[in-house]
Design a protein around this motif. Structure first.
Motif, PDB file in Angstrom:
ATOM      1  N   PHE A 129       0.824  -1.205   0.000  1.00  0.00           N
ATOM      2  CA  PHE A 129       0.000   0.000   0.000  1.00  0.00           C
ATOM      3  C   PHE A 129       0.855   1.250   0.000  1.00  0.00           C
ATOM      4  N   GLN A 130       0.229   2.305  -0.516  1.00  0.00           N
ATOM      5  CA  GLN A 130       0.880   3.605  -0.578  1.00  0.00           C
ATOM      6  C   GLN A 130       1.346   4.050   0.814  1.00  0.00           C
ATOM      7  N   ASP A 131       0.516   3.775   1.833  1.00  0.00           N
ATOM      8  CA  ASP A 131       0.855   4.202   3.199  1.00  0.00           C
ATOM      9  C   ASP A 131       1.311   3.019   4.050  1.00  0.00           C
ATOM     10  N   HIS A 132       1.985   2.122   3.473  1.00  0.00           N
ATOM     11  CA  HIS A 132       2.599   0.889   3.996  1.00  0.00           C
ATOM     12  C   HIS A 132       1.760   0.015   4.926  1.00  0.00           C
ATOM     13  N   ARG A 133       1.024   0.594   5.886  1.00  0.00           N
ATOM     14  CA  ARG A 133       0.103  -0.191   6.698  1.00  0.00           C
ATOM     15  C   ARG A 133       0.747  -1.385   7.403  1.00  0.00           C
ATOM     16  N   LEU A 134       1.831  -1.130   8.053  1.00  0.00           N
ATOM     17  CA  LEU A 134       2.431  -2.190   8.857  1.00  0.00           C
ATOM     18  C   LEU A 134       1.634  -2.350  10.141  1.00  0.00           C
ATOM     19  N   PHE A 135       1.752  -3.517  10.760  1.00  0.00           N
ATOM     20  CA  PHE A 135       1.068  -3.761  12.023  1.00  0.00           C
ATOM     21  C   PHE A 135       1.927  -3.193  13.155  1.00  0.00           C
ATOM     22  N   ALA A 136       1.407  -2.166  13.795  1.00  0.00           N
ATOM     23  CA  ALA A 136       2.205  -1.432  14.774  1.00  0.00           C
ATOM     24  C   ALA A 136       2.585  -2.289  15.979  1.00  0.00           C
ATOM     25  N   HIS A 137       1.780  -3.308  16.265  1.00  0.00           N
ATOM     26  CA  HIS A 137       2.027  -4.088  17.480  1.00  0.00           C
ATOM     27  C   HIS A 137       2.932  -5.278  17.228  1.00  0.00           C
ATOM     28  N   LEU A 138       3.320  -5.502  15.985  1.00  0.00           N
ATOM     29  CA  LEU A 138       4.191  -6.642  15.679  1.00  0.00           C
ATOM     30  C   LEU A 138       5.576  -6.152  15.275  1.00  0.00           C
ATOM     31  N   ARG A 139       6.574  -6.947  15.668  1.00  0.00           N
ATOM     32  CA  ARG A 139       7.923  -6.644  15.217  1.00  0.00           C
ATOM     33  C   ARG A 139       7.990  -6.820  13.698  1.00  0.00           C
ATOM     34  N   VAL A 140       8.999  -6.244  13.106  1.00  0.00           N
ATOM     35  CA  VAL A 140       9.171  -6.312  11.663  1.00  0.00           C
ATOM     36  C   VAL A 140       9.100  -7.749  11.168  1.00  0.00           C
TER      37      VAL A 140
END
Ligand SMILES: Nc1ncnc2c1ncn2[C@@H]1O[C@H](COP(=O)(O)OP(=O)(O)OP(=O)(O)O)[C@@H](O)[C@H]1O
Ligand SMILES: Nc1ncnc2c1ncn2[C@@H]1O[C@H](COP(=O)(O)OP(=O)(O)OP(=O)(O)O)[C@@H](O)[C@H]1O
Ligand code: MOO
Ligand SMILES: [Mg+2]
Ligand SMILES: [Mg+2]
Lengths: 244, 354, 274, 274, 354
Positions: free
Chosen positions: E83-94
């Protein structure tokens, strides 16, 4: 001794062959009976070794509701016939018997800050009066007393039972409270009592009954019997109750 | 009013330690890899990140100096910021977002609105004034953020990748607009960008940050002519080789050599433009080009009207050729070729001491 | 037809996970049933008599007025407090936070006792109160508002504090660079940002105040037309005429339906949602 | 020295707006004073006697157990309900939402009446309850838990619903494209996202259940060692020995300090904050 | 498995109406101005935005067809999205962000972790595995999002400006990585980008969207050779003129004319490369260049090793010249110059009917 007429002998550990009451019962009693029934409880337990009497004290009306809603208990001692009637009407109590009556007295904080000397002083402006809620027996009596004296008193607080009313006076938040003579006596030095003239005072009658669904009818009957007996009556009189 | 940041600040495990200045009217482009500290530098200037040591000055005013006990909060710095993630106010319409700055600085409601409307018009956003930020595309939102910062009439302007989300056409337009405004702008500007063309177009000077420090700064010509790090070389589209020069020949670290008559003796960097390299199908004869080496084509990519050829070998190089040359030489990944470059096209200069 | 199907498809993919349905349905039934039973048991034919006999209208008016005043007081004082708890850092902040949220777990009756101890005639600041305001607080209308505020404000504070914590600081920074003072940032950026939480917290707070019973009874005194609120009236009616009690729930249910039904959907929709 | 100053400077610009300080300080004083007065008034020398005489420990144990069970039940049923209310769209949703949140504004005493009407001996599902579970619900331990859940669950639902509404749907979409089922999205993405709100809601819910008084009194019956919780015990003690009542607040204050003080800072910090 | 979207969808006041296909192994770049509907198109393919009419097919499978009552949710499409705004899961490590896809598709915990670790290594993110998304810079976050999509082994890949936030060096590296992966990738790919060079580097075909519709599609060569809209012309760095051709002469709408022997009669577009235009200090004599016109220099900007000159006049044009030419001719804004172009360099072709 009493014959066992308990509905279900199997579920009643007290139904011993000797007929002597054993086990435990729960007694629902009006808040104003707190001290007297406290003493009687001990005497009954001494009379029938091995038995336990659990007292549950509260406003008679609350207790009546609990009984009709099925809360398990064995004996009900009400501070008014009205609440007892609601229980007998629901076929939840056996035939009740009146055992004492009680009249009102004015309680003030020990120092009597509003200098209450007569009932009429309660109507003075600025005097904070605590009474029982009109729905509970002591409140109903208070209403009658004030009507008898043709006084218009706007109570500052109407509390849920007589003990709460007394507590508000004790803590000094109210200048005066209309409570039972028995409560004033029980409170000792914590409050100052101002008697109400007999011609305007009123009383309430206390009925007692075993309950239809009592688990331990023998002990329940024994308890009621003891309350009606001379030693029981003596305890009640010494606490300030009158004859029914 | 010259802007000058000379200090250091830690942020987690990262440390920024810089001495950067920008003169009035000057646009300084800040470039650098991700995580180099570009945004952190802007936060320091804006007053959002107090320094751990050193000073920030705007003109003769010290706005941050921990030793001197001075710290002006962002409100009192008159510094306009366009953030990387735009940060519009979700509950305000576009026009009120833009009017927010003037309102905050005491301008009346209707005056602030009309300032906002003017700025929206200048950035061709007139039609979006009554929208909420959530109703904007990414690019539109970024343009609104730009309008919002400009509407504040700031003394210093900080732009954190202001055009990153814009499409080429809009970008070109806004770049033009921005050029105009920055040209008319009396104060210094710091512009963070990843786009070297944007930097070249808009900036009068370039500062390159890497790992929290300045690795190179200068005019665009200085930067493009003498890239000091592989990152900068890649940025300006140059081939860069590290080596040691002796008597006009540079021995490249890792193998190979380049003839560069003007090279100063010692550790040097040698830079070579992709278009200065010629591709040959077979070994070229001893012509004027004094540098010749073998290489293998790794990739081809069209680049405007030319083709960019990536080669690997002893001296890996990127070469720009015409489409005709590709066809003629039959260039394709895996093809072995010869490359040549004139010695005069190799620009060799002392390597910075690290 | 198509319109409806297409609308149903919108959320597909991220739509309703089946795992939530059974517990949610049980929850609805559980919460709905008692209210339903109450309504079923209302002696509809006696309604006129009950509302005439019992002091329903004054008590309802008193309840609404006092709960709204308590909510207003909670907003005025509680929102700033929530901000401080969420943002201001100093050693012992955690303790401070726990202390001010104690009323949350204090049983209302103890709350009433505590209010006596603090503001009563013999309370630790009772004398000061009297000399400033010229009257004793207990058993007065202000006493009800104080009791309800004491019990209900922490609900607002906890809800709003959470929102202040998670609110995006980025836009506050942006506002600062635009020249907005801290106060302006607070009023014009942060508050709108957490508006949904403030509304939710105010609803919780108001509901808690409206239903407040123990502290109001004790500290207010349950005096008809002066300090008798609907909850304390209910206790009286329940003791006196239990069959009439369900009827007293109706006005509150109506109020709840109106307030929660109308207000929630309009105001709890966050501005940031797409 | 420098370290401290520098830390103080961190929030500069977006730091504490002065406008919040006076109301926040007043709020702290107002909330703190009654508790303080209560503690001051505790008859410390009598503490041993009071705790022996009055049924404090059984009541405290019962209070803690029942309030925790009510909170657990509210989490299991209330969180899914909150999800549905926040996300599921159908006509009349607003009404459904208002209905299930009615217990919020129902005074607990009326709540108690309503529970009788629903689950009591003569309640509309009282017979069914008896035939399924083999006993009458009123005046039993489960009755307390039911009463507390009924009163407290809406606090959790309202708090968590707000969070579900504002939770970023973008990451849920991302999870869907990564192949996560709706249930997995709910459990692994949405729930962690709203975890701070769930903790806050659970604390509110637990606090409300712990302090619950009206409905517990009525529906539970205040039987010592069976259904007498600390709040209902307080009523008894207050009527009997008013001077002893403040002492009963101590264990709850201690619990509150521990739970709110320790848990809040650790768990209410949202994962998304920088 | 060919991807084909043929349908329409409304989103607020915006309507997307497209017919776009991508063959297996083909990388289709989607370009267009902000708000053109690029992200919306990707949402439709991913199943996040059901069509209001028409169909989406992946291979022979219809995944969305409102008339046929078919709609596969995103979970069941095996479509990887960045996605354009990456949308990573903030509560999970990379690492757990990247492992999320495999885990969701039933892979065991440790296997998923090792897949994730592999992908992180491939994208040079090894060191960041234990970080949380909030501890990443913008570019790092975008690369993690890429790793997360790739770790899912998708059948179709959708990239919404995947490299927009990356610095040049990282971008070049990731572009290379992406090229490699896209080359090896059996399925079709849609790549939204604003960067024409990226499109040219990575895509085998280009689709240009404007205002919700496809305005041009074709190979990079077709697009660069014959831009059909001003946006496309700007995108590929061409000068574009609209006009009417008759007997090899194009009369430009708005004035002026260009000689273009091969021009078909009728409404045409005429395109001219910036490097095909020559700048003269004075009127050139009648040489081979048959097109000559006066212009005024508006702006100069360095562009790699050349300088881009923007001119205005009857035929506004962008011209690329060498730095030497700039110095020699004294080019500066405001300077009057002559421009010339060979007739054979003017590419004229029929204008699309609108
Ligand atoms: N709150 C934080 N805590 C710890 N480290 C941080 C924090 N914010 C940023 N960093 C680190 O600081 C470094 C610099 O970040 P910064 O945002 O300034 O980089 P940047 O040059 O702007 O990168 P990009 O081009 O990706 O925007 C990065 O390594 C980042 O990981
Ligand atoms: N939720 C929405 N409601 C109404 N309109 C919307 C919504 N989301 C997007 N739009 C509009 O739809 C149009 C297409 O948006 P989309 O995000 O697909 O554009 P894009 O081509 O990806 O733009 P960008 O390059 O800026 O990312 C825009 O005009 C936008 O304003
Ligand atoms: O029932 Mo009482 O003893 O009048 O409170
Ligand atoms: Mg940055
Ligand atoms: Mg987009």
């Amino acid at each position: 001794g009493c014959g066992s007429d308990s509905d279900d002998a199997g579920s009643s550990p007290s139904a011993t062959t000797t007929g002597k009451p054993t086990g435990s019962i729960t007694v629902f009693a009006a808040a104003s009976l707190t001290e007297a029934f406290g003493t009687i409880k001990k005497q009954v337990e001494a009379e029938y070794p091995g038995t336990t009497v659990n007292l549950q004290l509260g406003a008679s009306s609350d207790l009546a509701t609990q009984i009709t809603q099925g809360k398990p208990a064995d004996v009900f001692a009400s501070a008014s016939t009205k609440n007892m009637t609601s229980v007998t009407d629901a076929k939840d109590a056996d035939k009740p018997r009146n055992f004492v009556s009680n009249t009102l007295e004015i309680a003030t904080p020990p120092k009597n800050p509003a200098t209450i000397t007569t009932l009429a002083d309660l109507a003075k402006p600025g005097v904070k009066v605590a009474v029982c809620d009109a729905a509970v027996p002591c409140g109903a009596v208070a209403k009658t007393v004030l009507a008898n004296a043709k006084l218009t008193v706007k109570p500052a607080a109407s509390l849920q039972d007589v003990k709460s009313t007394l507590a508000v006076v004790e803590s000094g938040e109210a200048d005066a409270g209309l409570v039972y003579v028995t409560d004033v006596r029980a409170a000792g030095s914590k409050v100052h009592g101002v008697e109400i003239a007999d011609d305007v005072n009123a009383s309430t009658t206390y009925p007692i009954a075993t309950l239809t669904h009592a688990k331990n009818k023998p002990l329940a009957k024994a308890f009621v019997q003891y309350v009606l007996s001379a030693p029981g009556q003596q305890v009640l009189r010494s606490d300030g109750f009158s004859a029914p | 009013m010259t802007l000058r940041v000379d200090g250091h600040v830690r942020r987690g495990g990262f440390e920024l330690r810089v001495d950067v200045a920008a003169d009035p009217g000057e646009v300084v482009a800040v470039l650098g890899p991700n995580g180099a500290g570009k945004s952190t530098l802007l936060r320091v200037v804006a007053g959002l990140q107090p320094l751990d040591g050193g000073t920030v000055r705007v003109g003769s005013t010290v706005v941050d100096d921990i030793a001197g006990g001075v710290y002006l909060p962002p409100q009192r710095r008159r510094i306009g910021v366009v953030f990387q993630d735009h940060r519009l106010f979700a509950h305000l319409r576009v026009v009120d977002n833009v009017a927010f700055g003037p309102r905050s600085r005491g301008v009346g409601r209707s005056a602030a609105r009309s300032t906002a409307t003017d700025w929206l018009a200048r950035l061709s956003l007139d039609e979006l004034g009554r929208r909420y930020p959530r109703q904007l595309s990414g690019g539109q939102a970024q343009r609104v953020a730009l309008a919002r910062a400009l509407a504040c009439d700031p003394a210093v302007l900080l732009l954190d990748e202001p055009l990153a989300a814009l499409d080429v056409q809009t970008r070109a337009e806004v770049q033009g607009e921005l050029r105009e405004h920055l040209g008319a702008f009396a104060g210094p500007t710091l512009l963070v960008t990843h786009d070297p063309i944007e930097a070249l177009l808009l900036a009068t000077r370039i500062v390159v940050l890497e790992r929290g420090g300045v690795v190179q700064q200068g005019t665009p010509a200085e930067i493009t002519g003498r890239p000091l790090t592989p990152y900068v070389a890649r940025l300006v589209g140059m081939n860069l080789y590290e080596g040691t020069a002796s008597a006009g020949v540079v021995a490249i670290t890792g193998g190979g050599s380049l003839v560069a008559p003007a090279a100063p003796d010692g550790a040097v960097l040698a830079a070579l433009r992709p278009s200065a390299i010629t591709v040959h199908g077979a070994a070229p004869g001893p012509a004027s080009a004094r540098n010749r080496w073998r290489a293998t084509v790794a990739a081809l990519a069209p680049l405007g009207d030319r083709v960019r050829v990536t080669t690997v070998g002893e001296l890996a190089a990127t070469v720009d050729v015409t489409a005709a040359a590709v066809a003629e030489l039959g260039l394709a990944p895996g093809r072995e070729v010869w490359l040549s470059a004139k010695a005069t096209d190799v620009s060799a200069y002392p390597a910075p001491s690290r | 037809m198509i319109g409806t199907r297409s609308r149903a498809r919108r959320a597909a993919g991220t739509g309703t996970p089946l795992v939530v349905v059974p517990p949610a349905v049980l929850a609805v039934l559980f919460l709905l049933l008692p209210t339903l039973a109450l309504v079923v048991r209302v002696p509809w034919s006696d309604l006129g008599r009950i509302y005439r006999d019992q002091q329903v209208w004054p008590a309802l008016r008193l309840s609404l007025e006092s709960s709204l005043e308590a909510t207003a007081a909670s907003l005025v004082f509680g929102v700033p407090l929530a901000w401080l708890l969420a943002r201001f850092r100093f050693p012992g902040m955690a303790v401070a936070r726990a202390i001010v949220t104690i009323p949350l777990v204090l049983p209302p009756v103890i709350g009433g006792v505590a209010l006596f101890d603090a503001f009563g005639r013999a309370g630790i600041v009772g004398g000061e109160f009297r000399s400033v305001f010229g009257f004793d607080l207990p058993f007065t209308y202000p006493a009800i508002v104080v009791a309800q505020t004491f019990v209900a404000m922490p609900f607002l504070v906890v809800t709003v504090e959470g929102a202040f914590r998670i609110a995006d600081r980025g836009v506050e920074e942006a506002a600062a660079t635009l020249g907005a003072s801290r106060t302006r940032i607070f009023l014009r950026v942060t508050l709108p940002l957490v508006a949904p939480a403030i509304v939710a917290g105010a609803v919780l707070c108001w509901a808690r105040a409206l239903g407040e019973f123990g502290a109001t009874l004790l500290f207010g005194g349950n005096s008809p037309e002066v300090t008798q609120t609907l909850p304390t009236l209910v206790l009286t009616v329940f003791a006196d005429q239990p069959a009439d009690a369900p009827a007293l729930g109706l006005p509150l249910i109506a109020v709840a339906l109106v307030v929660l039904g109308l207000l929630r959907d309009r105001w709890l929709r966050p501005v940031a949602a797409s």
